[in-house]
Design a protein around this motif. Structure first.
Motif, PDB file in Angstrom:
ATOM      1  N   ALA A  33      -1.539   1.077   6.592  1.00 49.16           N
ATOM      2  CA  ALA A  33      -0.222   0.687   6.098  1.00 49.16           C
ATOM      3  C   ALA A  33      -0.005   1.363   4.751  1.00 49.16           C
ATOM      4  O   ALA A  33      -0.907   1.368   3.910  1.00 49.16           O
ATOM      5  N   ARG A  34       1.143   1.987   4.579  1.00 52.90           N
ATOM      6  CA  ARG A  34       1.454   2.561   3.264  1.00 52.90           C
ATOM      7  C   ARG A  34       2.339   1.567   2.534  1.00 52.90           C
ATOM      8  O   ARG A  34       3.435   1.244   2.979  1.00 52.90           O
ATOM      9  N   VAL A  35       1.855   1.071   1.419  1.00 58.73           N
ATOM     10  CA  VAL A  35       2.565   0.016   0.697  1.00 58.73           C
ATOM     11  C   VAL A  35       2.857   0.491  -0.726  1.00 58.73           C
ATOM     12  O   VAL A  35       2.255   1.461  -1.190  1.00 58.73           O
ATOM     13  N   PRO A  36       3.778  -0.173  -1.415  1.00 60.77           N
ATOM     14  CA  PRO A  36       4.081   0.237  -2.798  1.00 60.77           C
ATOM     15  C   PRO A  36       2.849   0.131  -3.701  1.00 60.77           C
ATOM     16  O   PRO A  36       1.977  -0.708  -3.477  1.00 60.77           O
ATOM     17  N   ALA A  37       2.820   0.973  -4.727  1.00 63.33           N
ATOM     18  CA  ALA A  37       1.649   1.041  -5.606  1.00 63.33           C
ATOM     19  C   ALA A  37       1.394  -0.269  -6.329  1.00 63.33           C
ATOM     20  O   ALA A  37       0.263  -0.602  -6.657  1.00 63.33           O
ATOM     21  N   HIS A  38       2.444  -1.024  -6.585  1.00 65.16           N
ATOM     22  CA  HIS A  38       2.272  -2.248  -7.372  1.00 65.16           C
ATOM     23  C   HIS A  38       1.713  -3.390  -6.536  1.00 65.16           C
ATOM     24  O   HIS A  38       1.422  -4.462  -7.048  1.00 65.16           O
ATOM     25  N   SER A  39       1.541  -3.173  -5.253  1.00 64.62           N
ATOM     26  CA  SER A  39       0.935  -4.201  -4.423  1.00 64.62           C
ATOM     27  C   SER A  39      -0.463  -4.500  -4.971  1.00 64.62           C
ATOM     28  O   SER A  39      -1.201  -3.607  -5.329  1.00 64.62           O
ATOM     29  N   GLY A  40      -0.813  -5.777  -5.018  1.00 65.63           N
ATOM     30  CA  GLY A  40      -2.106  -6.134  -5.599  1.00 65.63           C
ATOM     31  C   GLY A  40      -3.249  -6.161  -4.601  1.00 65.63           C
ATOM     32  O   GLY A  40      -4.307  -6.715  -4.886  1.00 65.63           O
ATOM     33  N   LEU A  41      -3.049  -5.552  -3.431  1.00 64.71           N
ATOM     34  CA  LEU A  41      -4.075  -5.631  -2.380  1.00 64.71           C
ATOM     35  C   LEU A  41      -5.392  -4.974  -2.787  1.00 64.71           C
ATOM     36  O   LEU A  41      -5.400  -3.947  -3.454  1.00 64.71           O
TER      37      LEU A  41
END
Ligand code: ADP
Ligand code: MG
Length: 375
Positions: free
Chosen positions: A336-344
């Motif tokens: 999954a490509r998610v926004p950089a600010h995601s805290g995953l």
């Protein structure tokens, strides 16, 4: 300038290996066409057939309306640029660029004018007295292109001309080649294994596999409407996720059912949007493959009825985005490509929502055909 036509072109090497299996293609006058595919799919062979460096086993190739099957390479009026540039090491840049013209008996003044013009176009006027070993990789690449330009050919053939450059130079040189083509408008056939290079350069791209054309179209057509699973997986970065499952009827709707479930026993499934379910209804109960680009597997913070809870294995920060590698019991590698600010971070579980509207569906198998395009 010229149109280049390949008609049912086959190449069987003396070893008996069939590298090109009946390829037909029309490249219009002035077009920039990219042949793209994995290593060994027959790209270089195809290009070498056009150049006349390999003999056809059957079929015809014409350039500018003339069948060239029996025309010697030097009389085909095309210029080829190779990955290793193939410059003459003992000759200056000027002589490298002038060589083919000299062989042809072009008058000295003409040679001067053409070499000077190409050198200006490519920004290498100051290098004309140098030997290839005194040049950087990028400069050598320009000389190789310059040598092709001075011949004022009917068509340019490029075989992975950027492969020897470092990543940054590859991107800038790529843009220069595109600008050059916009200026010269010479018919170009360009070979690369790099789908991004193909997408950014081509007016049209031709995706090849195992000696066959899998799809030809504009970069966006091929990206948006891949004809089969091979093309879908080859074009686009990160590559499309493929989930094997079935189509099932439940509660008056059609679902794609992946076949496994999360730790709480919730099945991984996707409700098919109305427009798609009609096309897919006939596949109910049969195995099917759902294709989902990593950009279309979106992280959600609150549970929704259609969200999937997935364990996260690793997270790869890319600066402006992150690639999250996750899994289901049945599919070990989903991205999954998610926004950089995601805290995953790796080791946790997270909620993702597959975008059913953007999903592709294919018949099973490496070359399974597309069953229903996203709108
Ligand atoms: N001279 C040759 N003799 C036998 N097989 C060859 C020869 N040249 C290439 N091949 C084979 O033909 C296939 C296509 O090669 P090529 O056109 O170079 O692929 P690509 O440029 O797409 O990587 C490969 O499997 C390669 O090993
Ligand atoms: Mg090759």
């Amino acid at each position: 300038m010229a149109q280049v036509t390949l008609n049912n072109v086959r190449k069987v090497y003396p070893s008996g290996f069939e590298a090109v299996k009946g390829l037909s293609l029309d490249i219009s006058d002035g077009e920039f066409l990219v042949l793209v595919g994995p290593s060994g799919c027959g790209k270089s062979t195809t290009l070498r057939l056009v150049a006349g460096l390999e003999e056809l086993s059957s079929g015809t190739i014409s350039i500018g309306g003339r069948v060239v099957n029996d025309v010697h390479p030097k009389d085909r009026d095309i210029a080829m640029v190779f990955q290793n540039y193939a410059l003459y090491p003992h000759m200056s840049v000027y002589k490298n660029m002038a060589f083919a013209l000299k062989l042809r008996g072009v008058p000295k003044a003409d040679i001067d004018r053409r070499v000077g013009g190409a050198a200006r176009t490519l920004g290498i006027e100051d290098l004309l007295d140098r030997k290839p070993r005194q040049l950087s990789g990028g400069q050598r690449q320009r000389v190789a292109v310059g040598r092709a330009i001075v011949r004022e050919p009917k068509a340019f053939l490029f075989d992975e001309p950027l492969s020897n450059l470092d990543a940054k130079l590859r991107v800038t040189t790529r843009a220069e080649l595109k600008a050059l083509h916009m200026r010269l408008k010479t018919t170009t056939i360009y070979v690369t294994h790099d789908q991004e290079e193909a997408m950014t350069l081509g007016d049209r791209i031709v995706v090849m596999s195992k000696g066959l054309i899998q799809q030809a179209g504009t970069p966006l057509e091929v990206y948006r409407r891949p004809l089969n699973r091979f093309v879908a997986g080859f074009v686009g970065m990160p590559p499309m996720n493929f989930l094997e499952g079935t189509i099932a009827q439940d509660g008056g709707a059609l679902w794609f059912v992946e076949g496994s479930a999360d730790a709480d026993g919730r099945a991984y499934r996707v409700r098919l949007p109305g427009a798609r379910s009609q096309a897919l209804a006939t596949h109910a109960g049969k195995p099917i493959v759902m294709g989902l680009r990593p950009q279309m597997l979106r992280e959600v913070t609150a549970p929704t009825p259609s969200a999937w809870r997935l364990p996260v294995r690793v997270v790869e920060p890319l600066g402006d985005a992150m690639d999250v590698s996750c899994s289901t019991p049945k599919h070990a590698h989903l991205v999954a490509r998610v926004p950089a600010h995601s805290g995953l971070t790796g080791g946790q579980t997270a909620l993702f929502e597959p975008d059913a509207d953007a999903a592709h569906f294919f018949e099973p198998g490496e070359f399974g055909v597309s069953l229903a395009d996203p709108s």
